[in-house]
Motif scaffolding. Structure first.
Motif, PDB file in Angstrom:
ATOM      1  N   VAL A  23       0.832  -1.197   0.000  1.00  0.00           N
ATOM      2  CA  VAL A  23       0.000   0.000   0.000  1.00  0.00           C
ATOM      3  C   VAL A  23       0.873   1.256   0.000  1.00  0.00           C
ATOM      4  O   VAL A  23       1.882   1.325   0.704  1.00  0.00           O
ATOM      5  CB  VAL A  23      -0.928   0.015   1.234  1.00  0.00           C
ATOM      6  N   PHE A  24       0.442   2.223  -0.803  1.00  0.00           N
ATOM      7  CA  PHE A  24       1.099   3.535  -0.855  1.00  0.00           C
ATOM      8  C   PHE A  24       0.027   4.613  -0.968  1.00  0.00           C
ATOM      9  O   PHE A  24      -1.022   4.396  -1.571  1.00  0.00           O
ATOM     10  CB  PHE A  24       1.984   3.662  -2.102  1.00  0.00           C
ATOM     11  N   PRO A  25       0.321   5.815  -0.449  1.00  0.00           N
ATOM     12  CA  PRO A  25      -0.555   6.945  -0.737  1.00  0.00           C
ATOM     13  C   PRO A  25      -0.470   7.275  -2.232  1.00  0.00           C
ATOM     14  O   PRO A  25       0.538   6.972  -2.880  1.00  0.00           O
ATOM     15  CB  PRO A  25       0.022   8.087   0.097  1.00  0.00           C
ATOM     16  N   GLU A  26      -1.512   7.878  -2.764  1.00  0.00           N
ATOM     17  CA  GLU A  26      -1.453   8.353  -4.148  1.00  0.00           C
ATOM     18  C   GLU A  26      -0.444   9.492  -4.214  1.00  0.00           C
ATOM     19  O   GLU A  26      -0.082  10.086  -3.213  1.00  0.00           O
ATOM     20  CB  GLU A  26      -2.832   8.821  -4.610  1.00  0.00           C
TER      21      GLU A  26
ATOM     22  N   GLY B  75      -8.562   1.108   2.704  1.00  0.00           N
ATOM     23  CA  GLY B  75      -8.114   1.271   4.084  1.00  0.00           C
ATOM     24  C   GLY B  75      -7.693   2.680   4.459  1.00  0.00           C
ATOM     25  O   GLY B  75      -7.530   2.984   5.635  1.00  0.00           O
ATOM     26  N   MET B  76      -7.490   3.546   3.458  1.00  0.00           N
ATOM     27  CA  MET B  76      -7.067   4.917   3.722  1.00  0.00           C
ATOM     28  C   MET B  76      -7.433   5.777   2.513  1.00  0.00           C
ATOM     29  O   MET B  76      -7.268   5.347   1.382  1.00  0.00           O
ATOM     30  CB  MET B  76      -5.547   4.959   3.960  1.00  0.00           C
TER      31      MET B  76
ATOM     32  N   ILE C  19      -3.222   0.185  -3.767  1.00  0.00           N
ATOM     33  CA  ILE C  19      -2.621  -1.092  -3.416  1.00  0.00           C
ATOM     34  C   ILE C  19      -2.033  -1.680  -4.697  1.00  0.00           C
ATOM     35  O   ILE C  19      -2.712  -1.749  -5.727  1.00  0.00           O
ATOM     36  CB  ILE C  19      -3.630  -2.033  -2.720  1.00  0.00           C
ATOM     37  N   VAL C  20      -0.765  -2.017  -4.631  1.00  0.00           N
ATOM     38  CA  VAL C  20      -0.034  -2.592  -5.757  1.00  0.00           C
ATOM     39  C   VAL C  20       0.119  -4.076  -5.470  1.00  0.00           C
ATOM     40  O   VAL C  20       0.612  -4.453  -4.398  1.00  0.00           O
ATOM     41  CB  VAL C  20       1.353  -1.923  -5.918  1.00  0.00           C
TER      42      VAL C  20
ATOM     43  N   TRP D  30       5.851   0.630   4.688  1.00  0.00           N
ATOM     44  CA  TRP D  30       4.830   0.938   5.670  1.00  0.00           C
ATOM     45  C   TRP D  30       3.806  -0.177   5.843  1.00  0.00           C
ATOM     46  O   TRP D  30       3.475  -0.560   6.963  1.00  0.00           O
ATOM     47  CB  TRP D  30       4.150   2.247   5.259  1.00  0.00           C
ATOM     48  N   HIS D  31       3.287  -0.713   4.738  1.00  0.00           N
ATOM     49  CA  HIS D  31       2.176  -1.664   4.851  1.00  0.00           C
ATOM     50  C   HIS D  31       2.198  -2.632   3.670  1.00  0.00           C
ATOM     51  O   HIS D  31       2.026  -2.204   2.521  1.00  0.00           O
ATOM     52  CB  HIS D  31       0.858  -0.889   4.868  1.00  0.00           C
TER      53      HIS D  31
END
Length: 143
Positions: free
Chosen positions: A31-34, A63-64, A69-70, A98-99
């Protein structure tokens, strides 16, 4: 069985646990922020590297807000990326990712969240294999 450790840097055999999970996984999601990769935002560490892997899918992550999600196959290039960003955690410096989740086919193997929280998903066979390899799980709690 699910087991959790709230701080991977406190595990004396964390590198071996991580390598066990990598060796027994076939796919991943991370997972990464855009937005564009930014050295100032630790949540974006590795984003460019993972997006450049072949045959990954990118979806919105629920989730945020404003996150993706990659997901993809855990081939050699992906394994090398995970090792690159997790190596600092082997010397108590903390993870750079991070996740993420690792899977064997569709079954979860390991999850990392908030850089330091590890959840292992182990069946009896996995527990037996870890015992054979002298991998202590005493720092993990049952969930």
């Amino acid at each position: 069985m699910k087991m959790v450790c709230s701080d991977i840097t406190s595990l004396p055999n964390w590198k071996r646990v991580f390598e066990y999970a990598i060796d027994h996984s076939t796919s991943f999601s991370i997972v990464f922020p855009e937005g564009e990769p930014d050295d100032e935002n630790p949540l974006l560490a590795g984003k460019g590297d993972f997006l450049r892997l072949e045959e990954v899918t990118v979806n919105t992550w629920d989730g945020m807000a404003d996150s993706i999600i990659v997901s993809g196959r855990l081939g050699n290039k992906a394994v090398n990326k995970f090792r690159k960003y997790m190596t600092p955690s082997f010397s108590n410096d903390g993870a750079l990712l991070w996740h993420f989740d690792l899977f064997n086919e569709m079954d979860p193997v390991m999850s990392i969240s908030d850089f330091h929280v590890c959840i292992l998903h182990l069946d009896q066979h996995a527990l037996d294999m870890m015992k054979q390899e002298n991998l202590s799980l005493e720092s993990f709690d049952l969930m």
